[in-house]
Design a protein around this motif. Structure first.
Motif, PDB file in Angstrom:
ATOM      1  N   MET A  85      32.136  46.475  62.438  1.00 19.96           N
ATOM      2  CA  MET A  85      31.489  45.516  61.532  1.00 19.96           C
ATOM      3  C   MET A  85      32.512  44.907  60.593  1.00 19.96           C
ATOM      4  SD  MET A  85      27.945  45.218  61.040  1.00 19.96           S
ATOM      5  CE  MET A  85      27.314  45.755  59.450  1.00 19.96           C
ATOM      6  N   ARG A  86      32.595  43.586  60.614  1.00 18.24           N
ATOM      7  CA  ARG A  86      33.519  42.893  59.688  1.00 18.24           C
ATOM      8  C   ARG A  86      32.702  42.252  58.576  1.00 18.24           C
ATOM      9  NH1 ARG A  86      38.567  41.454  60.855  1.00 18.24           N
ATOM     10  NH2 ARG A  86      38.346  39.236  60.443  1.00 18.24           N
ATOM     11  N   ILE A  87      32.852  42.810  57.370  1.00 17.71           N
ATOM     12  CA  ILE A  87      32.017  42.428  56.228  1.00 17.71           C
ATOM     13  C   ILE A  87      32.902  41.894  55.110  1.00 17.71           C
ATOM     14  CG2 ILE A  87      30.355  43.281  54.523  1.00 17.71           C
ATOM     15  CD1 ILE A  87      29.842  45.665  56.528  1.00 17.71           C
ATOM     16  N   ASP A  88      32.752  40.612  54.799  1.00 16.97           N
ATOM     17  CA  ASP A  88      33.524  39.965  53.716  1.00 16.97           C
ATOM     18  C   ASP A  88      32.505  39.480  52.684  1.00 16.97           C
ATOM     19  OD1 ASP A  88      34.971  38.251  52.051  1.00 16.97           O
ATOM     20  OD2 ASP A  88      36.094  37.313  53.689  1.00 16.97           O
ATOM     21  N   LEU A  89      32.583  39.996  51.458  1.00 14.85           N
ATOM     22  CA  LEU A  89      31.485  39.799  50.505  1.00 14.85           C
ATOM     23  C   LEU A  89      31.762  38.821  49.362  1.00 14.85           C
ATOM     24  CD1 LEU A  89      29.833  43.348  50.223  1.00 14.85           C
ATOM     25  CD2 LEU A  89      29.288  41.416  51.727  1.00 14.85           C
ATOM     26  N   HIS A  90      32.709  37.911  49.540  1.00 22.03           N
ATOM     27  CA  HIS A  90      33.000  36.998  48.416  1.00 22.03           C
ATOM     28  C   HIS A  90      33.571  35.695  48.975  1.00 22.03           C
ATOM     29  CE1 HIS A  90      35.078  36.749  44.141  1.00 22.03           C
ATOM     30  NE2 HIS A  90      34.659  35.566  44.547  1.00 22.03           N
ATOM     31  N   ALA A  91      32.772  34.619  48.915  1.00 18.84           N
ATOM     32  CA  ALA A  91      33.237  33.319  49.403  1.00 18.84           C
ATOM     33  C   ALA A  91      32.536  32.184  48.650  1.00 18.84           C
ATOM     34  CB  ALA A  91      32.979  33.193  50.897  1.00 18.84           C
ATOM     35  N   HIS A  92      33.218  31.047  48.578  1.00 18.61           N
ATOM     36  CA  HIS A  92      32.729  29.886  47.820  1.00 18.61           C
ATOM     37  C   HIS A  92      32.546  28.663  48.710  1.00 18.61           C
ATOM     38  CE1 HIS A  92      33.451  31.702  43.804  1.00 18.61           C
ATOM     39  NE2 HIS A  92      34.309  32.438  44.504  1.00 18.61           N
ATOM     40  N   THR A  93      31.653  27.776  48.281  1.00 14.46           N
ATOM     41  CA  THR A  93      31.399  26.524  49.001  1.00 14.46           C
ATOM     42  C   THR A  93      31.452  25.355  48.021  1.00 14.46           C
ATOM     43  OG1 THR A  93      29.013  26.358  48.608  1.00 14.46           O
ATOM     44  CG2 THR A  93      29.722  27.801  50.422  1.00 14.46           C
ATOM     45  N   THR A  94      31.107  24.182  48.527  1.00 15.46           N
ATOM     46  CA  THR A  94      31.053  22.985  47.682  1.00 15.46           C
ATOM     47  C   THR A  94      29.932  23.075  46.636  1.00 15.46           C
ATOM     48  OG1 THR A  94      29.738  22.007  49.462  1.00 15.46           O
ATOM     49  CG2 THR A  94      32.059  21.354  49.326  1.00 15.46           C
ATOM     50  N   ALA A  95      29.093  24.120  46.716  1.00 16.85           N
ATOM     51  CA  ALA A  95      28.123  24.332  45.630  1.00 16.85           C
ATOM     52  C   ALA A  95      28.841  24.729  44.344  1.00 16.85           C
ATOM     53  CB  ALA A  95      27.101  25.398  46.016  1.00 16.85           C
ATOM     54  N   SER A  96      30.070  25.240  44.483  1.00 12.69           N
ATOM     55  CA  SER A  96      30.922  25.439  43.303  1.00 12.69           C
ATOM     56  C   SER A  96      32.314  24.888  43.610  1.00 12.69           C
ATOM     57  CB  SER A  96      30.940  26.909  42.844  1.00 12.69           C
ATOM     58  OG  SER A  96      31.533  27.768  43.782  1.00 12.69           O
ATOM     59  N   ASP A  97      33.343  25.717  43.615  1.00 12.42           N
ATOM     60  CA  ASP A  97      34.695  25.176  43.745  1.00 12.42           C
ATOM     61  C   ASP A  97      35.345  25.447  45.097  1.00 12.42           C
ATOM     62  OD1 ASP A  97      35.069  27.862  43.431  1.00 12.42           O
ATOM     63  OD2 ASP A  97      36.354  27.736  41.659  1.00 12.42           O
ATOM     64  N   GLY A  98      34.526  25.704  46.133  1.00  9.58           N
ATOM     65  CA  GLY A  98      35.080  25.846  47.477  1.00  9.58           C
ATOM     66  C   GLY A  98      35.217  24.485  48.142  1.00  9.58           C
ATOM     67  N   ALA A  99      35.953  24.450  49.260  1.00  8.20           N
ATOM     68  CA  ALA A  99      36.154  23.182  49.969  1.00  8.20           C
ATOM     69  C   ALA A  99      35.133  22.980  51.084  1.00  8.20           C
ATOM     70  CB  ALA A  99      37.566  23.127  50.543  1.00  8.20           C
ATOM     71  N   ASP A 100      34.570  24.059  51.642  1.00  2.15           N
ATOM     72  CA  ASP A 100      33.627  23.953  52.755  1.00  2.15           C
ATOM     73  C   ASP A 100      32.195  23.785  52.249  1.00  2.15           C
ATOM     74  OD1 ASP A 100      35.883  24.708  54.158  1.00  2.15           O
ATOM     75  OD2 ASP A 100      35.057  26.615  54.892  1.00  2.15           O
ATOM     76  N   SER A 101      31.414  22.989  52.939  1.00  2.00           N
ATOM     77  CA  SER A 101      29.976  22.995  52.690  1.00  2.00           C
ATOM     78  C   SER A 101      29.448  24.353  53.151  1.00  2.00           C
ATOM     79  CB  SER A 101      29.298  21.880  53.479  1.00  2.00           C
ATOM     80  OG  SER A 101      29.373  22.180  54.865  1.00  2.00           O
ATOM     81  N   PRO A 102      28.250  24.753  52.725  1.00  5.23           N
ATOM     82  CA  PRO A 102      27.727  26.036  53.196  1.00  5.23           C
ATOM     83  C   PRO A 102      27.686  26.115  54.728  1.00  5.23           C
ATOM     84  CG  PRO A 102      26.452  25.270  51.317  1.00  5.23           C
ATOM     85  CD  PRO A 102      27.406  24.168  51.662  1.00  5.23           C
ATOM     86  N   ARG A 103      27.327  25.007  55.378  1.00  5.87           N
ATOM     87  CA  ARG A 103      27.278  24.986  56.847  1.00  5.87           C
ATOM     88  C   ARG A 103      28.671  25.184  57.449  1.00  5.87           C
ATOM     89  NH1 ARG A 103      23.482  23.773  60.373  1.00  5.87           N
ATOM     90  NH2 ARG A 103      22.013  23.342  58.688  1.00  5.87           N
ATOM     91  N   GLU A 104      29.661  24.525  56.871  1.00  4.76           N
ATOM     92  CA  GLU A 104      31.046  24.683  57.351  1.00  4.76           C
ATOM     93  C   GLU A 104      31.543  26.113  57.102  1.00  4.76           C
ATOM     94  OE1 GLU A 104      32.591  20.077  56.568  1.00  4.76           O
ATOM     95  OE2 GLU A 104      32.697  21.557  54.951  1.00  4.76           O
ATOM     96  N   LEU A 105      31.156  26.681  55.979  1.00  2.00           N
ATOM     97  CA  LEU A 105      31.567  28.055  55.682  1.00  2.00           C
ATOM     98  C   LEU A 105      31.044  29.014  56.753  1.00  2.00           C
ATOM     99  CD1 LEU A 105      32.759  30.302  53.867  1.00  2.00           C
ATOM    100  CD2 LEU A 105      30.564  30.350  52.656  1.00  2.00           C
ATOM    101  N   VAL A 106      29.794  28.837  57.144  1.00  5.21           N
ATOM    102  CA  VAL A 106      29.206  29.695  58.177  1.00  5.21           C
ATOM    103  C   VAL A 106      29.987  29.541  59.488  1.00  5.21           C
ATOM    104  CG1 VAL A 106      27.162  29.961  59.638  1.00  5.21           C
ATOM    105  CG2 VAL A 106      26.916  29.866  57.143  1.00  5.21           C
ATOM    106  N   ALA A 107      30.321  28.313  59.852  1.00  7.72           N
ATOM    107  CA  ALA A 107      31.097  28.084  61.072  1.00  7.72           C
ATOM    108  C   ALA A 107      32.454  28.784  60.984  1.00  7.72           C
ATOM    109  CB  ALA A 107      31.280  26.586  61.308  1.00  7.72           C
TER     110      ALA A 107
END
Ligand code: AMP
Ligand code: FE
Ligand code: FE
Ligand code: ZN
Length: 295
Positions: free
Chosen positions: A1-23
């Motif tokens: 199981m690969r579990i990463d519990l901290h990521a950001h999207t364009t909802a704040s200061d990330g570069a990926d949209s939530p959909r792009e983040l999932v991809a």
């Protein structure tokens, strides 16, 4: 199981949209992704929709901006990040507080732009154009304009320059006290975990320039307030810091997480560079009692 519990999207200061983040999470071979935008849950629904049927599970969360004041109140407050997993996203107190923080973040960013205009040809409109409506405003949005206009090569360079926290252009923003943040997340049924608690650079909730007993006692006080865990495996925690934090977590039976703190192209951290053990994720799920759904 690969579990990463901290990521950001364009909802704040990330570069990926939530959909792009999932991809990108799927491409990185993750099984579980923690979605933890700063002071907002607005990315949750798009990420969950995008993950549906892919095998990736999204653990909805937030990274709440908080601050800690020293007893004397003589030195400026320290900025602290508190992760909260599975809080009820409709909890009135929590949503009101996040609204307040986002409002102040936006005002503060506009003031920083006005100050930066003495040295850099940038406008508030250009910075606003970097943010989808309702996104949490942060210095990386200014950084993007400075990069696009050729002043700096990347976000890190801009943060080493005019965006640094101790520089002449920096403006602080409102954030609740850490104790209040812990209480808010817990009341909303979420699981509060201290983000990157022991770095060389960032301010920390606990003063680490003291003996282990003192450090332990300070973390114990936070645990008594409801703090559930520590994000230990994070690239910004120092090697020595990780050792100390592991001893603290063992003594206080705190949850231990590991994460990338991915921001897409806005930070070098790749997805999956640090992982959380499945047993620790189980502890988070057991402790959560909000209406956030892990799916
Ligand atoms: P702010 O939220 O406005 O205080 O800006 C801090 C945010 O910028 C943090 O959430 C970081 O994730 C992000 N950031 C991106 N690149 C950097 C960097 N090189 N140094 C510090 N913060 C960075
Ligand atoms: Fe960030
Ligand atoms: Fe953070
Ligand atoms: Zn973060």
């Amino acid at each position: 199981m690969r579990i990463d519990l901290h990521a950001h999207t364009t909802a704040s200061d990330g570069a990926d949209s939530p959909r792009e983040l999932v991809a990108h999470a799927l491409a990185a071979g993750l099984d579980v992704l923690g979605l933890t935008d700063h002071d907002t849950t607005s990315g949750w629904s798009e990420a969950k929709d995008a993950a549906l049927g892919t095998g990736l599970r999204v653990l909805p969360g937030i990274e709440l901006s908080c601050q800690v004041f020293d007893d004397e109140g003589s030195s400026p407050p320290r900025s602290i990040h508190l992760l909260g997993y599975l809080p009820d996203p409709t909890h009135p107190e929590l949503t009101a507080e996040m609204d307040k923080i986002r409002h102040h973040r936006s005002d503060r960013l506009r003031l920083m732009v006005e100050s930066l205009q003495s040295d850099y040809d940038i406008t508030w409109e250009e910075v606003q154009a970097q943010m989808p409506p309702g996104a949490t405003a942060g210095r990386p949005h200014i950084a993007q304009v400075l990069i696009d206009k050729g002043f700096f090569a990347d976000t890190t360079e801009a943060f080493q320059g005019p965006l640094r926290a101790d520089g002449p252009f920096h403006v602080p923003h409102y954030a609740p006290r850490l104790r209040e943040g812990i209480r808010l997340i817990a009341h909303a049924g979420g699981v509060p975990i201290l983000a990157h608690p022991y770095t060389g650079e960032r301010s920390s909730a606990v003063h680490h320039q003291q003996g282990f007993e003192g450090i332990l006692q300070a973390y114990q006080e936070l645990a008594e307030e409801g703090l559930a865990g520590l994000e230990i495996d994070h690239r910004e925690n120092t090697a020595e810091g990780k050792e100390v934090l592991r001893r603290v977590a063992a003594e206080l039976t705190l949850i231990v997480t590991g994460s990338s703190d991915y921001h897409g192209t806005k930070k070098p951290n790749p997805l999956g560079e640090n992982l959380t053990a499945p047993a620790q994720l189980e502890r988070i799920l057991e402790r959560a009692s909000g209406h956030g759904v892990f799916s």
